[in-house]
Motif scaffolding. Structure first.
Motif, mmCIF file in Angstrom:
data_model
loop_
_atom_site.group_PDB
_atom_site.id
_atom_site.type_symbol
_atom_site.label_atom_id
_atom_site.label_comp_id
_atom_site.label_asym_id
_atom_site.label_seq_id
_atom_site.Cartn_x
_atom_site.Cartn_y
_atom_site.Cartn_z
ATOM 1 N N GLN A 364 0.830 -1.205 0.000
ATOM 2 C CA GLN A 364 0.000 0.000 0.000
ATOM 3 C C GLN A 364 0.868 1.260 0.000
ATOM 4 O O GLN A 364 0.600 2.216 -0.734
ATOM 5 N N ILE A 365 1.908 1.252 0.839
ATOM 6 C CA ILE A 365 2.795 2.424 0.916
ATOM 7 C C ILE A 365 3.540 2.607 -0.402
ATOM 8 O O ILE A 365 3.657 3.725 -0.922
ATOM 9 N N LEU A 366 4.029 1.511 -0.964
ATOM 10 C CA LEU A 366 4.739 1.597 -2.241
ATOM 11 C C LEU A 366 3.810 2.054 -3.360
ATOM 12 O O LEU A 366 4.270 2.599 -4.367
ATOM 13 N N SER A 367 2.504 1.850 -3.170
ATOM 14 C CA SER A 367 1.521 2.256 -4.174
ATOM 15 C C SER A 367 1.017 3.678 -3.961
ATOM 16 O O SER A 367 0.115 4.128 -4.675
ATOM 17 N N GLY A 368 1.555 4.362 -2.928
ATOM 18 C CA GLY A 368 1.231 5.771 -2.765
ATOM 19 C C GLY A 368 0.469 6.150 -1.522
ATOM 20 O O GLY A 368 0.312 7.334 -1.226
ATOM 21 N N ALA A 369 -0.049 5.184 -0.778
ATOM 22 C CA ALA A 369 -0.761 5.515 0.458
ATOM 23 C C ALA A 369 0.243 5.982 1.508
ATOM 24 O O ALA A 369 1.316 5.397 1.649
ATOM 25 N N SER A 370 -0.109 7.042 2.237
ATOM 26 C CA SER A 370 0.881 7.582 3.179
ATOM 27 C C SER A 370 0.291 8.043 4.502
ATOM 28 O O SER A 370 1.031 8.391 5.416
ATOM 29 N N SER A 371 -1.032 8.066 4.627
ATOM 30 C CA SER A 371 -1.635 8.551 5.869
ATOM 31 C C SER A 371 -2.448 7.446 6.520
ATOM 32 O O SER A 371 -2.869 6.487 5.854
ATOM 33 N N PRO A 454 6.949 -0.701 7.695
ATOM 34 C CA PRO A 454 5.708 -0.976 8.411
ATOM 35 C C PRO A 454 5.963 -2.120 9.400
ATOM 36 O O PRO A 454 6.223 -3.255 9.000
ATOM 37 N N TRP A 455 5.932 -1.784 10.670
ATOM 38 C CA TRP A 455 6.332 -2.756 11.696
ATOM 39 C C TRP A 455 5.124 -3.169 12.529
ATOM 40 O O TRP A 455 4.405 -2.341 13.068
ATOM 41 N N PHE A 456 4.957 -4.468 12.646
ATOM 42 C CA PHE A 456 3.861 -5.070 13.400
ATOM 43 C C PHE A 456 4.136 -4.932 14.900
ATOM 44 O O PHE A 456 5.261 -5.157 15.366
ATOM 45 N N LEU A 457 3.128 -4.555 15.659
ATOM 46 C CA LEU A 457 3.139 -4.668 17.121
ATOM 47 C C LEU A 457 1.956 -5.541 17.474
ATOM 48 O O LEU A 457 0.809 -5.186 17.173
ATOM 49 N N HIS A 458 2.211 -6.689 18.088
ATOM 50 C CA HIS A 458 1.097 -7.628 18.298
ATOM 51 C C HIS A 458 1.323 -8.499 19.517
ATOM 52 O O HIS A 458 2.459 -8.699 19.970
ATOM 53 N N GLU A 475 6.352 3.443 9.838
ATOM 54 C CA GLU A 475 7.434 4.322 10.287
ATOM 55 C C GLU A 475 8.173 4.916 9.088
ATOM 56 O O GLU A 475 8.657 4.172 8.229
ATOM 57 N N ASP A 476 8.237 6.241 9.049
ATOM 58 C CA ASP A 476 8.981 6.943 8.011
ATOM 59 C C ASP A 476 8.510 6.512 6.615
ATOM 60 O O ASP A 476 9.280 5.976 5.805
ATOM 61 N N VAL A 477 7.231 6.777 6.328
ATOM 62 C CA VAL A 477 6.628 6.272 5.091
ATOM 63 C C VAL A 477 7.300 6.860 3.842
ATOM 64 O O VAL A 477 7.318 6.210 2.788
#
Length: 504
Positions: A364-371, A454-458, A475-477
Motif C-alpha cells: 500500500q505504501i509503495l503504491s502511494g498511500a501515506s496517511s 511498516p512494523w507489526f506490534l502484536h 514508520e517513516d513512510v
C-alpha cells in the motif's frame, strides 16, 4: 513417522524446505508443518556482520493445514529490508505452495538469541518454528562460559497441540509442554524427555527460546541457579536467578554452572495454564551429568527465592531510555487501549480489530498511500515520523492475559514493567517482547523511529493475533515509499491472489 530431533544447523546461506510430516513429540502422532522435516526446525545460525540468504521453499500438500506460508526472523531489525521481515499482509503476501522466496537481509549490529516462525495466521502452532542464533566472536560475556553450541540451545518451553490449528477452535488449550521437541501429555505414554548432558565443572550458555503459541512458563533446574546475560538479543548485566518466567516469543541466555554433585536433576517448565505440575514428568526435562547413570532424577524442587524480575535486568551496553526522564517525555505518546468484544469474540486496540488487508501494508505504501486514513486495515495503522522518540503505554487487559507484546523492527526500553508502578529511565531492560501484565499494570515502552518500515506490534499469543490483537506502525513512510523490494517480492501477491480456497 519423521524423527523429532534437532539436525545440523543451517545458515547463514541455506534452503529451508517447508514440508508436511507426521510427528509424535509427546507420544501422540499428528500431521504437522515442518522446516526441513523436523520439529523444532533446525537451528539457523550465523555471525554478527553476516548477510543471510534463506530460501524458503514451500512444499506443503496437506489441506487440513494452511499450504501457503511466510517466515518471520524474530528479533532481527531488517534495516533496509522490511520486505524480508515476514509477517503476511504486513510486509508481504504469503508464499504459495510449490513456490519459493528468498529472504535476504543483513545483520550488521545484532548478536544473540532469536528464532524464526511462520507468520501466516496460526500456522506456527502447527510446527513451523525453530531457533536462530547470531554469534558474536567478540561477545563481551565470553569469559563467563565454556560451552555455547547447538546442544545448549533450548527451545523450551513450547505448548504442543494434538489438533491442527485450523480445527482447534479460537483459543485452544495446549496438550503438552515440549522441551526441545520432547515431552509428555496427561494420560499419555512415558515418552522420551529432553536430556541436557553436562560435564561437572563446566559452564554452559543455555539459550532459552519460548517458541510458544500461548502459555508462559516458569523454567528452573533443581539444585541449580542461572546467571542471566542476555534478554531478546540484548546483552544484560549479569544477574543471578533461580527461576525464569518466560513469555511467548522471549529469549534468555542463562549461564548454568555444572557445579552440583554428579547426578540427574529435573528440569522444570511449569505453565500458567493448561496441564500444570509435574505428575508423570509432564512439563519436564532432565539435566544429566556425564558420570551419572541413566535413572530418572529424584531431585526435589525448592521454592524459588531469587526469581527473575524484569526490573532487575539492565543492558550491558548503552543503557538509558531515549527521551526525557519523565512520564510522557517523548515526541509521540500513544496509549493503546486493549479490549475484547464478547459478542464478536474479537480483540480491539483503541476500538479497532486488526483484520489482515488483502494488500500488504508495505505494498500500500509503495503504491502511494501515506496517511493513517488511507492505510488499511482502517484504525489499525499508526503513521510515525522518522527520528523521533515514541512512547507506548499499554494498560493491561485481564481477558486472556497476561499478553506478551512483540514489536517488529526494533528493540525498546521498558520504562515501566508489569508488576511495577515505578519508572526507570536510566537503565531499563531493552528487549523486543514484553508482558503487559495484569489489571493495574501500565507497561510503558520507548524506542526511536530510526528504521523505516511498516512494523507489526502484536500479542505473541498467536490465537490472540488471529482474532485481532495487533496494530501496525508505519514508520517513516517517505523512505519506505522510495524503497525497491526485489522482483520476486512483487510476484508474491499475484501468485497468492490467484489461488483457489483449497490451495491457501
Amino acid at each position: 513417522s519423521l524423527l523429532v530431533v534437532v539436525y545440523a544447523a543451517i545458515g547463514p546461506i541455506a534452503d529451508m524446505d517447508i514440508v508436511n510430516g507426521n510427528i509424535s513429540p509427546d507420544g501422540f502422532q499428528r500431521a504437522a508443518v515442518l522446516a526441513e522435516g523436523v520439529y523444532p526446525g533446525p537451528l539457523v545460525r550465523g555471525f554478527k556482520g553476516n548477510t543471510f540468504l534463506l530460501n524458503v521453499v514451500d512444499s506443503l500438500t496437506d489441506n487440513t493445514m494452511l499450504r501457503s506460508t511466510s517466515v518471520h526472523w524474530h528479533g532481527l531489525f531488517q534495516a533496509g529490508s522490511d520486505w524480508a521481515d515476514g509477517p503476511s499482509f504486513v510486509t508481504q503476501c504469503p508464499i504459495a505452495a510449490n513456490h519459493s522466496f528468498l529472504y535476504r537481509f543483513n545483520v550488521p549490529d545484532q548478536a544473540g538469541t532469536f528464532w524464526y516462525h511462520s507468520h501466516l495466521s496460526t500456522q506456527y502452532c502447527d510446527g513451523l518454528r525453530g531457533p536462530m542464533v547470531v554469534y558474536d566472536p567478540f561477545d563481551p560475556h565470553m569469559l563467563r562460559y565454556d560451552i555455547d553450541d547447538e546442544s545448549t540451545v533450548i527451545t523450551s518451553p513450547t505448548g504442543w497441540y494434538h489438533t491442527p490449528a485450523r480445527a482447534a477452535g479460537p483459543v485452544p488449550v495446549f496438550d503438552s509442554t515440549l522441551i526441545n521437541g520432547k515431552g509428555r501429555y496427561v494420560g499419555g505414554p512415558a515418552a522420551e524427555l529432553f536430556k541436557l548432558n553436562v560435564v561437572k565443572g563446566l559452564r554452559y550458555r543455555l539459550r532459552l527460546v519460548a517458541i510458544s503459541c500461548d502459555p508462559n512458563w516458569v523454567f528452573s533446574i533443581d539444585g541449580h541457579n542461572f546467571t542471566v546475560i542476555e534478554a531478546d538479543g540484548v546483552n544484560t548485566q549479569p544477574l543471578v536467578v533461580d527461576s525464569v518466567q518466560i513469555f511467548a516469543g522471549q529469549r534468555y541466555s542463562l549461564i548454568l554452572q555444572a557445579n552440583q554433585p554428579a547426578g540427574n536433576y529435573w528440569m522444570r517448565a511449569n505453565p500458567n495454564l493448561g496441564p500444570t505440575g509435574f505428575d508423570n514428568a509432564i512439563n519436564s526435562g532432565i539435566l544429566h551429568y556425564a558420570s551419572a547413570g541413566n535413572s530418572n532424577p529424584t531431585s526435589v524442587q525448592s521454592p524459588s527465592v531469587i526469581p527473575l524480575l524484569e526490573t532487575n535486568l539492565h543492558p550491558l551496553e548503552n543503557p538509558g531510555a531515549p527521551g526525557q526522564p519523565q512520564v510522557g517525555g517523548a515526541d509521540v505518546v500513544l496509549n493503546l487501549a486493549l479490549d475484547f468484544d464478547l459478542d464478536t469474540f474479537l480483540f480491539t486496540v483503541n476500538g479497532a480489530t486488526f483484520i489482515p488487508p488483502t494488500a500488504p501494508v508495505l505494498l500500500q505504501i509503495l503504491s502511494g498511500a501515506s496517511s493513517a486514513t488511507d492505510l488499511l486495515p482502517s484504525g489499525s495503522v499508526y503513521v510515525l515520523p522518522p527520528n523521533k522518540v515514541i512512547e507506548i503505554v499499554i494498560p493491561a487487559l485481564a481477558i486472556g492475559g497476561p499478553h506478551p507484546f512483540h514489536l517488529h523492527g526494533h528493540t525498546f526500553d521498558v520504562i515501566r514493567s508489569a508488576g511495577s508502578s515505578s519508572y526507570n529511565y536510566n537503565n531499563p531492560v531493552r528487549r523486543d517482547v514484553v508482558s503487559t501484565g495484569v489489571p493495574g499494570d501500565e507497561v510503558t515502552i520507548r524506542f526511536v523511529t530510526d528504521n523505516a518500515g511498516p512494523w507489526f506490534l502484536h500479542c505473541h499469543i498467536d490465537w490472540h493475533l488471529e482474532i485481532g490483537l495487533a496494530v501496525v506502525f508505519a514508520e517513516d513512510v517517505g523512505t519506505v515509499a522510495a524503497s525497491n523490494p526485489p522482483i520476486a517480492w512483487d510476484q508474491l501477491c499475484p501468485i497468492y491472489d490467484a489461488l483457489d480456497p483449497s490451495q491457501l
